[in-house]
Write an enzyme that holds these catalytic residues in place. Structure first.
Site: not given
Length: 402
Positions: A88, A357, A387, A389
């Site tokens: 991300c 996203h 954040c 993954g």
């Protein structure tokens, strides 16, 4: 080290999974935004030293993605390029890698590119070279598999990122109502931004060929003007069969999306020489890691590091762009920060739940949005954080350049 500025951050519209942009490959989206970047800035392609291409679900149709995207967009063969994946955080990491090249004098002007076509994420097998097994080949979905294996052997996440979000829900005692309220607010802010034309300056329209002629896509598909608390409350939690207390739904989690975004990273002096107008100055950045099984809280330590390096506190910020991977994850971070969920500085124009996203494109999409938010809100300092993954987070502090 040399000072770094960000110029001309732009993006395509964000398409829904299987939506208006689904027929275009990641490379198609990337070349669209790169060509638009050159057109909008008037730059000669040879003025760019390299293209850093962030992509989290690649295929071998465009290996070393930044290089292939550069070549297909009309950059000369002297322009370098490569590919990176920090899940991300990939798009923002491309910007930071470009910044480090510029700061150290390795390069003078670098394009950071982030792209994802989640509609075209591959299915794959690792068995094909050993002959057909009994029962045929087993194909994995790259999207699902990446969420299950991102913690490695010792930190398994069999329920993917949703499972880790539910871990934070239990740890912080965050209820479904608060999650749905944040999701609704995100959609309302994104829809309002669309209606006011706030996104227009950052969006590059995309032409999608079709059997009945070309279609021009110039708006994000994911924001829902018809979203209500009642509609959100009616959705079934994704892990309801495993956990009767589960609260994470498709409505209070980020979307799966298609998009590309890019910007130019250079020095103030070189920007002037190229005729570029800097939008943002990089003040500091940081990366932090936590247990992959509670990855959504990682923006807290990453932000602490980035702010400390800039000599700032949360109270000094005019805009806080915290990507909404999950509403519960955002609420957990806010709890640790002591910030109210309705703070107007938080994602003023929506985020991952409403805008979407598109994994590796998100970091530069956020950068394009905050570059336009800061002057509109008469602000000076902004935080961008997300954040990642697998238990990581990136955070960067940017300052508006007048």
């Amino acid at each position: 080290m040399r000072e770094v500025v960000i110029c001309s951050p732009i993006r395509t519209p964000v398409g829904r999974m299987g939506g208006a942009l689904a027929s275009l490959s990641a490379l198609d989206l990337a070349t669209t935004v790169l060509r638009a970047l050159l057109e909008r800035t008037g730059l000669e392609p040879g003025a760019i030293d390299g293209v850093i291409g962030a992509q989290s679900y690649p295929t071998m149709e465009a290996p070393a993605f930044g290089r292939v995207a550069a070549l297909d967009s009309g950059f000369p063969t002297t322009t370098g390029g490569y590919q990176l994946d920090r899940r991300c955080g990939s798009g923002l990491q491309a910007v930071m890698n470009a910044a480090m090249e510029v700061q150290t004098g390795v390069s003078d002007a670098v394009v950071a590119l982030g792209v994802e076509s989640m509609s075209n994420a591959p299915f794959y097998t690792e068995e094909g070279r050993r002959g057909a097994p009994r029962g045929g080949y087993f194909f994995r979905d790259a999207l699902a598999r990446g969420r299950e294996t991102v913690g490695g052997r010792f930190y398994p996440t069999p329920d993917g990122n949703v499972g880790t979000a539910e871990t934070l829900r239990a740890e912080y005692g965050i209820g479904r109502d608060a999650q749905d309220a944040l999701a609704l607010r995100s959609h309302q802010r994104a829809v309002q931004a669309q209606a006011s034309g706030a996104f227009d300056a950052e969006i590059v329209p995309v032409t999608v060929p079709g059997r009945r002629g070309d279609v021009l896509v110039d708006r994000d598909e994911h924001p829902r003007a018809d979203s209500t608390l009642e509609a959100l409350a009616a959705l079934t939690p994704l892990l309801a069969k495993k956990d009767p207390d589960a609260t994470v739904t498709a409505g209070n989690a980020s979307g799966q999306n298609d998009a590309a975004a890019a910007c130019i990273v250079t020095t103030p002096e070189h920007a002037r020489a190229l005729g570029l107008v800097p939008a943002l100055r990089l003040r500091s950045w940081a990366v932090a890691g936590v247990d992959p099984r509670r990855f959504g809280i990682a923006p807290v330590p990453a932000t602490e590091l980035a702010l400390a390096r800039a000599g700032l506190g949360l109270a000094d910020l005019d805009v806080i762009e915290l990507n909404e991977a999950f509403a519960v994850q955002v609420l957990a971070c806010l709890a640790d920060w002591g910030i109210d969920a309705e703070d107007p500085r938080l994602n003023p124009r929506g985020s991952g739940i409403s805008i979407g996203h598109p994994i590796a494109a998100t970091g530069i999409r956020m950068l394009a949005t905050l570059a336009n938010e800061l002057p509109a809100l008469d602000g000076t300092l902004a935080l961008e954080t997300m954040c990642i993954g697998g238990g990581q987070a990136l955070a960067a502090v940017f300052e508006r350049v007048d």
